[in-house]
Design a protein around this motif. Structure first.
Motif: not given
Ligand code: FAD
Ligand code: SF4
Length: 511
Positions: A186-196
């Protein structure tokens, strides 16, 4: 009157059993101590099973079926599968007993022995869940006279047989496998989508488990239970996966990220393993979504997911039924060390293990690469007794049912079957963990250091593992590079690594 048994992982509303209402059929569901006690389960796992069973039973009743549901605290519940069934047969004047084939060897044996002693008719049915029958994979490899039962050959057969991601006889995208594109960090500034997350108040059920003295591990937020416990919720999670996770699923399938417990994984394993969702409908939903969004979703994201379900999931089940009960006994590498306490309390300075174990205690979940390349990798390098490793995986994960847990743990992760599943052991030094995520950046240990103060334990334990089983690796072509790399190191460096590993193993509880 016929009696039909429904086990806790047989919550398949679309089963042909339920398509007609019949007056002379009584369905039976039970919350049993024998099921909560065969291993110490995570509290969220027990709650998820019981709640899903309860919601399923309400649906059956709503649809007009006759059902007897024995809750954990029901006075007539004898807490044992056979005893309860025998009692119900007597009390209700049952003349025929029917059940769906269970997925666990233990229950299969129990039901067979029950039926042998019944003086009424009995019949078993398919659970109508999997793509393949119990022995289809074994027959496939035996017919081909294959020595090594490679998942990849089985997977290709399944792709053709089910006509999934195929252009005639050829794989779509001109490749069977996009595994090489599935290894991004995962790239440094990538924000992972929050899980449902779902939000169910389960305080009453948690209290009931306490009152019934059910021993559990892990934590639960009983006011906001987050796992899907009905078919509707499972379908909602599937839709969420297609829309929000599938576009990046393949890319980040193997990546690990500090404080992100599920990354882009589907978390559908519990819904599928309890049969609230069928693998076929999951695959269909994913392929339909992809077909409509091909401009945004690359085939590599989709193939990676299809492979897990029609490949690995069915393959593991095939191995289980082909190799049980001997599979219980495998310990090819003769490992006998006790599982360190930090697996149960998360108290370790190794950040990768700390993150993976603590999130398992918090959520009853870890994604595949955490299970395989962090906790599993460490247990194998440290020479932990495979039976103890199994008990941990079987207890802690929401989706852990033996038919899928055992081949994954004993075989794929611990190499205890001597290579039936994995052609080489899944082990690595800190290098791999550092390459696939950012745990090492937040660690007490230094990933690049092999010996001395603050050296990452994975480094010396890795070479110690290679050294300890060197003869075995010499006869495995896929390990030849490792063997060469070890043998060409100078004697002093080798000894320093072995000494470091020895002192870490002596102090394993304090790592
Ligand atoms: P995703 O990453 O979204 O994958 C989609 C689906 O593919 C999963 O839901 C699962 O059904 C299937 N799948 C992926 N990998 C595998 C695999 N190796 N074997 C079987 N199915 C697979 N899976 C279980 O369902 N129960 C277990 O008890 C279990 N124990 C495991 C123990 C170890 C040591 C390891 C290495 C893996 C284990 N797995 C187990 C496989 C895998 O890790 C989980 O299926 C996955 O992490 C579940 O999360 P998910 O639904 O988000 O999966
Ligand atoms: Fe894990 Fe070693 Fe990295 Fe720490 S440095 S996170 S122990 S691999």
């Amino acid at each position: 009157m016929k009696l039909r048994l429904i086990l806790g992982d047989q919550l398949n509303l679309n089963h042909s059993w339920f398509q007609n209402r019949e007056e002379d059929i009584l369905y039976l569901m039970m919350e049993l101590k024998q099921e909560t006690a065969y291993v110490n389960h995570h509290i969220q796992k027990v709650v998820a099973f019981f709640l899903s069973m309860r919601r399923f039973s309400q649906n059956l009743i709503k649809n007009g079926h006759k059902l007897l549901y024995l809750t954990s605290d029901d006075e007539t519940n004898q807490q044992d599968l056979k005893d309860n069934i025998n009692q119900v047969i007597k009390d209700y004047g049952i003349t025929k007993f029917e059940y769906q084939l269970p997925d666990e060897y233990r229950l299969d044996e129990q039901l067979k022995s029950l039926c042998e002693n019944l003086n009424i008719d009995h019949e078993s049915y398919d659970s109508e869940h999997f793509y393949t029958s119990r022995h289809e994979m074994k027959d496939f490899f035996e017919n081909k006279k294959s020595k090594q039962w490679l998942m990849e050959s089985f997977y290709r057969m399944m792709r053709k047989k089910e006509n999934l991601l195929m252009d005639g006889n050829q794989p779509q995208g001109s490749k069977w496998n996009f595994d090489h594109s599935n290894r991004k960090k995962i790239p440094k500034n990538h924000k992972v989508t929050a899980p449902l997350l779902f939000d169910q108040d389960v305080t009453e059920l948690v209290q009931l488990l306490k009152d019934e003295n059910v021993i559990t591990i892990g934590k639960i937020d009983d006011k906001h239970f987050l796992w899907p416990t009905s078919r509707e919720e499972s379908l909602e999670l599937l839709k969420f996966f297609c829309e929000h996770c599938l576009p990046l699923f393949g890319d980040f399938q193997d990546s690990m990220e500090q404080n992100e417990w599920s990354v882009y994984h589907s978390r559908l394993s519990f819904s599928m393993n309890t049969k609230m969702l069928s693998p076929k409908e999951v695959i269909e939903a994913v392929l339909t979504h992809w077909t409509k969004n091909k401009d945004q979703i690359d085939i590599s994201q989709v193939e990676g997911f299809v492979r897990q379900i029609i490949g690995w999931r069915e393959y593991m089940r095939g191995i289980y039924w082909a190799k049980m009960p001997d599979y219980y006994e495998h310990n090819k590498l003769n490992h006998h060390r006790k599982l360190p306490d930090f697996f149960w309390n998360g108290n370790t300075k190794m950040n990768c293990l700390n993150q993976s174990i603590n999130q398992s205690l918090d959520y009853a979940y870890a994604h595949h690469i955490q299970r395989l390349m962090v906790t599993g990798n460490f247990a194998l390098l440290a020479g932990i007794e495979p039976k103890e490793v199994d008990q941990w995986y079987l207890g802690i994960y929401i989706d852990a049912i033996e038919w899928v847990e055992l081949p994954n743990t004993r075989g794929m992760s611990q190499y205890a079957d001597g290579g039936i599943i994995a052609t080489k052991p899944y082990v690595s030094s800190a290098n791999y963990i550092n390459k696939m995520g950012n745990y090492c950046q937040n660690c007490h240990y230094q990933q690049s250091k092999k010996t001395g103060d603050g050296a990452c334990p994975f480094n010396s334990l890795f070479w110690n593992f290679i050294d300890q089983h060197l003869d075995q690796w010499k006869s495995n072509q896929r390990m030849s590079m490792m063997v060469r790399n070890w043998e060409k190191q100078n004697p002093q460096s080798k000894q320093a690594l072995l000494d470091q590993a020895k002192s870490y193993l002596e102090e394993i509880e304090n790592l």
